[in-house]
Design an enzyme around this catalytic site. Structure first.
Site, PDB file in Angstrom:
ATOM      1  N   ASP A  76      19.639  20.633  94.091  1.00 52.73           N
ATOM      2  CA  ASP A  76      19.843  20.511  92.694  1.00 52.73           C
ATOM      3  C   ASP A  76      18.246  19.862  92.788  1.00 52.73           C
ATOM      4  O   ASP A  76      17.520  19.053  93.234  1.00 52.73           O
ATOM      5  CB  ASP A  76      20.303  18.734  92.708  1.00 52.73           C
ATOM      6  N   ASN A 118      16.925  18.706  89.085  1.00 53.67           N
ATOM      7  CA  ASN A 118      17.217  17.984  88.225  1.00 53.67           C
ATOM      8  C   ASN A 118      17.833  17.313  88.057  1.00 53.67           C
ATOM      9  O   ASN A 118      18.123  16.302  86.936  1.00 53.67           O
ATOM     10  CB  ASN A 118      16.863  18.848  86.689  1.00 53.67           C
ATOM     11  N   ASP A 152      21.317  24.679  90.757  1.00 51.75           N
ATOM     12  CA  ASP A 152      20.337  24.878  89.858  1.00 51.75           C
ATOM     13  C   ASP A 152      19.296  26.308  90.811  1.00 51.75           C
ATOM     14  O   ASP A 152      18.902  26.117  92.042  1.00 51.75           O
ATOM     15  CB  ASP A 152      19.606  23.837  89.011  1.00 51.75           C
ATOM     16  N   ASP A 165      33.662  40.975  92.524  1.00 53.84           N
ATOM     17  CA  ASP A 165      34.290  40.452  92.003  1.00 53.84           C
ATOM     18  C   ASP A 165      35.942  41.078  92.574  1.00 53.84           C
ATOM     19  O   ASP A 165      36.116  41.839  91.205  1.00 53.84           O
ATOM     20  CB  ASP A 165      34.065  38.895  91.902  1.00 53.84           C
ATOM     21  N   GLU A 200      34.644  43.268  96.928  1.00 63.90           N
ATOM     22  CA  GLU A 200      34.709  42.088  97.084  1.00 63.90           C
ATOM     23  C   GLU A 200      36.586  42.910  97.935  1.00 63.90           C
ATOM     24  O   GLU A 200      36.960  43.213  96.856  1.00 63.90           O
ATOM     25  CB  GLU A 200      35.405  40.796  96.736  1.00 63.90           C
TER      26      GLU A 200
END
Ligand code: GLC
Length: 603
Positions: free
Chosen positions: A66, A68, A74, A249, A317
């Site tokens: 992270d 922020n 992110d 996916d 996948e």
């Protein structure tokens, strides 16, 4: 694998197009000779593609770093950790979906394929990530969700608005059946992977739509050429932004039986129907998974990729039932996926020597020389410690040896290795203890039998400081930091030469630089041994490496005779050995600690 994914096991500034050379295998590692570096960096015509024998690392962006202070990982966070990934030796990162999404399935429900969710950053951040990664010789792979969109995607909003909307046929809409007392029933018995019927009734238009996954993930109709066209344009969009490839996916689920025939129940050993984690009879999904039409789409996806560059990678996948099914995914003329995921090896889920031997050998001998992609862990399944648990291993040092053993199988085999973030430090699954804490909807629905997938998605453990270095002090992270972070973290393990992290790093360096471990043939050894899994890697030039993994909690001594393999020499130079294990200097006596590993070059 858990019951919840049994659909899978049962069938068991826009960056310009990147030159593939920039994704080529990492250049720097302490052990890498100048000659090896030169070889690794060459990637011109006739050279092996960058992804062969490479190491790909799955990043779950919400949980990696992270930047922020909102408790959610992110893109800028990932960028700040590229140095670590380079140090570790990975060649590419696969990012699970970062597109705008209502986040019902944490990104696998996409509402806009051509942008970045503001939780993760912006398109400009993405471009910065791609170029920074390229400088570190790391490719970025996007997760492409083709089977379904979010029900908030403008295509679906249009489609559901009326039976005559031009986008109606972009999704799978069907009439219901009349039940015994006039009640309207779904068109057939098909089930969602996440429980319940896979048909959702829409009052406005009086029809059902099909969703293989959550209700909020309506399936696209891949028989519609406009859908294909739109999705191939998405592929182009991201290739133009410099991605090294895609992970496709749920790719086997694009098509369903057009006749809508019911699926048959699966029967257990006792002949009775199997009841799944949602209390439903488990169906065999033969009419909603792995239909042959998917191959046509794979060929088209590959043509689009190849029209940019032959090194754009397509990973699938592919939870499939056998190596024969897996082989088909490469395409008859190698014109489909370069790397369908091989789930046969990594999801055996128990330390069974014979099973591992058979599955690894199949990958070596039954794929016509194509490259397998071995996977042990991902964001949908309990992490590696499931193997230690299945073997009843309690002692912490021995559990860590199990982790080393699994790392060795994936990194010392002739394969492309797919790692999941945190595996390299031995992060374990941390399942929620209360239903109120569960974030994954499947865990809310399946509680307590199926607690969902939060346990394997917890924040990366970088150090022993506040929030494990994942986020700033005082921030509430989207999933709790597991208690293990004080000792299981990157900072602590980097300093310890005997740590699991350094084992991973050294094994990765060997995969890149040791000729036999890089792409040598893989031959199973001592094939009737039930305690030790061992294999030989050898090159036509005579380089040979022996790998031995003790699958038991007792010390073992193994002897090898490689004369029939045409290998000269009986001495061994240790490349890797489980810490504390007795020395092994000859093929006649290779010593293995409980769950110990030995990797040695034949001299
Ligand atoms: C794949 C993803 C999983 C997701 C599902 C639906 O299996 O790995 O996380 O829930 O597809 O998109």
């Amino acid at each position: 694998m858990r019951k919840r994914l049994c659909w899978a096991v049962c069938v068991l500034a826009a960056v310009c197009m990147a030159s593939p050379a920039v994704w080529a295998v990492k250049p720097a590692s302490p052990q890498v000779s100048q000659k090896a570096k030169t070889n690794m960096m060459r990637d011109g015509a006739g050279q092996e593609p960058w992804w062969k024998n490479a190491v790909i690392y799955e990043v779950y962006p919400r949980s990696f770093q992270d930047s922020n202070g909102d408790g959610i990982g992110d893109l800028n966070g990932i960028r700040s950790r590229l140095g670590y990934l380079h140090w570790l030796g990975v060649n590419a990162i696969w990012l699970t979906p970062i597109y705008p999404s209502p986040q019902v399935d944490f990104g696998y429900d996409i509402s806009n394929y051509n942008n970045i969710d503001s939780q993760y950053g912006t398109l400009a951040d993405f471009s910065q990530l791609v170029s920074a990664a390229r400088k570190q010789h790391i490719g970025v792979l996007m997760d492409l969700v083709l089977n379904h969109t979010s029900n908030q995607h403008p295509w679906f909003l249009e489609s559901e608005s009326s039976r005559t909307n031009p986008k109606r046929d972009w999704y799978v809409w069907r009439n219901g059946r009349k039940g015994p007392n006039g009640k309207l029933l779904p068109p057939n018995n098909w089930q969602s992977v996440f429980g319940g019927s896979s048909w959702q009734y829409d009052k406005t238009t009086g029809q059902f739509y099909y969703h293989k996954f959550y209700i909020q993930q309506p399936d696209l109709n891949w028989n519609n050429p406009q859908v294909r066209h739109a999705m191939y344009n998405v592929e182009r969009f991201w290739i133009r932004r410099g991605v090294a490839g895609f992970r496709l996916d749920a790719i086997t689920t694009l098509f369903e039986d057009p006749k809508l025939r019911n699926e048959k129940p699966m029967l257990g050993k006792d002949g009775k129907p199997i009841i799944n984690a949602f209390g439903q009879v488990q169906l065999n999904d033969s009419l909603t998974n792995n239909l042959p039409q998917v191959h046509g789409v794979l060929r088209q996806l590959r043509q689009v990729a190849d029209s940019y560059h032959r090194h754009i990678l397509l990973i699938g996948e592919t939870y499939l039932s056998s190596v024969n099914e897996l082989r088909k995914m490469y395409g008859l003329h190698n014109d489909e996926l370069q790397l369908p995921m091989d789930m046969q090896v990594g999801f055996i889920n128990k330390l069974d020597v014979a099973d591992f031997r058979a599955r690894i050998n199949e990958a070596e001998t039954e794929l016509h020389g194509d490259e397998p992609l071995f996977v042990f862990d991902n964001h949908d399944n309990y992490r590696w410690e499931r193997y230690a648990n299945a073997a009843g291993v309690k002692n912490p040092a021995e559990r860590e040896n199990v982790a080393r053993l699994l790392a060795t199988i994936v990194l010392a085999s002739r394969d492309t290795a797919l790692l999941y973030y945190g595996d390299e430090i031995g992060m374990v699954t941390t399942v929620p203890t209360k239903k109120s804490e569960v974030r994954d909807p499947v865990g809310i629905r399946g509680w307590p039998e199926n607690k969902g997938r939060d346990g394997e998605r917890t924040p990366m453990q970088w150090n022993s400081g506040p929030n494990a270095g994942f986020s700033s002090a005082g921030v509430k992270t989207w999933l709790p930091i597991p208690p293990s972070y004080k000792t299981v973290n990157v900072a602590v393990e980097k300093k310890d030469p005997n740590s699991l992290l350094n084992w991973y790093r050294e094994m990765i360096a060997l995969k890149h630089t040791n000729a036999a471990l890089h792409d040598g043939q893989e031959i199973m050894l001592n094939t009737s041994d039930e305690h030790v899994l061992s294999w030989l890697r050898k090159t036509p030039e005579g380089k040979a490496v022996v790998v031995a993994c003790n699958f038991t909690g007792q010390p073992e001594t193994e002897s090898f005779d490689l004369t029939s393999q045409g290998v000269k020499g009986t001495g061994l130079k240790t490349l890797m050995a489980t810490p504390g294990q007795a020395q092994s200097q000859s093929l006649g006596a290779v010593h293995l600690a409980p769950y110990g590993v030995f990797v040695g070059e034949v001299k």
